[in-house]
Design a protein around this motif. Structure first.
Motif, mmCIF file in Angstrom:
data_model
loop_
_atom_site.group_PDB
_atom_site.id
_atom_site.type_symbol
_atom_site.label_atom_id
_atom_site.label_comp_id
_atom_site.label_asym_id
_atom_site.label_seq_id
_atom_site.Cartn_x
_atom_site.Cartn_y
_atom_site.Cartn_z
ATOM 1 N N ASN A 145 71.530 35.160 65.613
ATOM 2 C CA ASN A 145 70.494 34.923 64.606
ATOM 3 C C ASN A 145 70.709 33.598 63.893
ATOM 4 N N LYS A 146 71.941 33.314 63.522
ATOM 5 C CA LYS A 146 72.232 32.055 62.823
ATOM 6 C C LYS A 146 72.014 30.853 63.738
ATOM 7 N N GLU A 163 68.385 30.285 63.859
ATOM 8 C CA GLU A 163 67.926 29.740 62.585
ATOM 9 C C GLU A 163 68.272 28.254 62.465
ATOM 10 N N TYR A 164 69.497 27.895 62.807
ATOM 11 C CA TYR A 164 69.911 26.493 62.721
ATOM 12 C C TYR A 164 69.174 25.627 63.746
#
Length: 71
Positions: free
Chosen positions: A29-30, A33-34
């Motif tokens: 997920n991160k 997102e990034y």
């Protein structure tokens, strides 16, 4: 004769299970997102670069007109 690995716990399996259960979703997920944030930043910087280029060309043209203007 028994080897040391017969007496030691399965550290590799424990770490893999910990990663799969707790960290895998968070990391995915991160990273998504990034990746989206980086894409937005690149798009904004390209728009900024185009605006600065247009302003620079405009200033250059105004200076060229002022220099070559004869009355």
């Amino acid at each position: 004769m028994h080897a040391w690995k017969d007496y030691l716990p399965d550290f590799k399996g424990a770490l893999n299970n910990f990663y799969d259960e707790r960290l895998k979703d968070l990391v995915e997920n991160k990273s998504t997102e990034y990746k989206n944030l980086a894409g937005e930043f690149i798009q904004k910087s390209l728009n900024y670069q185009k605006a600065m280029l247009a302003i620079g060309c405009g200033i250059f043209l105004l200076l060229a007109i002022a220099y070559f203007w004869t009355e």
